[in-house]
Scaffold this active site. Structure first.
Site, short mmCIF file in Angstrom:
data_model
loop_
_atom_site.label_atom_id
_atom_site.label_comp_id
_atom_site.label_asym_id
_atom_site.label_seq_id
_atom_site.Cartn_x
_atom_site.Cartn_y
_atom_site.Cartn_z
N ASP A 18 0.83 -1.21 0.00
CA ASP A 18 0.00 0.00 0.00
C ASP A 18 0.86 1.26 0.00
OD1 ASP A 18 -2.34 1.44 0.02
OD2 ASP A 18 -2.66 1.28 2.17
N HIS A 35 2.98 3.54 -8.93
CA HIS A 35 2.81 2.10 -9.19
C HIS A 35 4.04 1.53 -9.91
CE1 HIS A 35 -1.18 2.05 -7.62
NE2 HIS A 35 -1.66 2.88 -8.53
N ASN A 66 -10.51 -2.79 -6.56
CA ASN A 66 -9.72 -1.76 -7.26
C ASN A 66 -10.31 -1.34 -8.60
OD1 ASN A 66 -6.46 -2.95 -6.08
ND2 ASN A 66 -7.84 -1.42 -5.22
N ARG A 186 1.62 -4.98 6.13
CA ARG A 186 0.95 -3.94 5.35
C ARG A 186 1.74 -2.65 5.48
NH1 ARG A 186 -5.14 -2.59 3.97
NH2 ARG A 186 -4.75 -0.68 2.81
#
Length: 240
Positions: A18, A35, A66, A186
């Site tokens: 993330d 990204h 998404n 995460r």
């Protein structure tokens, strides 16, 4: 698959990657820039796994939710996935990485699915690191699809309702050939599981780190893994 309770370090690590979009925004760049940076970080983390004792790495690349993002971002991500596979295939093969993809492929475009199939076949003989990439994946969706396949086999007479237990259902999951994750990481400071591996992480340890994914270095990865050995994992039992 059964858990190895004698494993001192995490054998299987799952990562919710993330923070790519925020990383790009902080730099005044479009989200897709983040990204692309995140994809490069994947390579670094995968390459670090053997030295850190990680045999299985599962990464959350694109969730069933998404699709709600802008058409531009979704299209850019799909192009990035295709490009990543094309560019990294030979390096993954050479480095002994076996690649698997989990998730529902029905909504993915044919070219991407063909590349996924080719990479799985190309790396099928590798065993140094098992990299599983979750694309169009959601934990609830996975369990739903597994239940449908199980129900179908009951209808076909291959099983009866008396044969159904947790172990049986697990055989119908996308991850049926993998051990459950020992540790879930995460990045980006968010503290939620986001519908990721809901069944498989029933007894996993979780680590939430503030670092945005493109900045999550192998050194920080190693630091998180080092803290895993100090955790007391009882799997619901009580130690004397």
């Amino acid at each position: 698959m059964a858990k190895d309770t004698n494993q001192t370090g995490p054998r299987h690590v799952a990562i919710i990657m993330d923070g790519n979009g925020r990383w790009a925004t902080q730099r005044g760049r479009p989200r897709l820039f983040g990204h692309h940076a995140g994809a490069k970080r994947v390579r670094d983390i995968v390459e670090s796994c053997p030295d850190l004792g990680v045999k299985y790495l599962t990464i959350f690349a694109f969730s069933t939710e998404n699709w709600k993002r802008t058409q531009t971002e979704v299209a850019g991500l799909m192009k990035l996935f295709r490009r990543y596979i094309e560019r990294e295939a030979q390096a993954l093969l050479k480095n002994g990485v076996r690649v698997r993809f989990i998730g529902d492929r029905v909504r993915l475009d044919d070219k991407l699915v063909a590349l996924m199939d080719e990479l799985e076949l190309l790396t099928a003989g590798n065993d140094r690191v098992h990299l599983t990439v979750a694309i169009n994946y959601g934990g609830r969706d996975e369990v739903t699809r597994a239940a449908k396949r199980l129900a179908y086999d009951i209808e076909q007479g291959k099983l009866t309702h008396k044969d159904v237990d947790a172990e049986t259902l697990a055989k119908y999951l996308d991850t049926h050939v993998l051990p459950d994750p020992d540790l879930v990481i995460r990045t980006s400071g968010e503290a939620r599981v986001s519908n990721f591996l809901l069944w498989q992480t029933a007894y996993s340890e979780y680590e939430f780190v503030d670092t945005l994914w493109p900045d999550f270095t192998p050194a920080e990865f190693a630091k998180v893994l080092a803290g895993f050995g100090a955790r007391d994992r009882r799997f619901g039992g009580v130690k004397a």
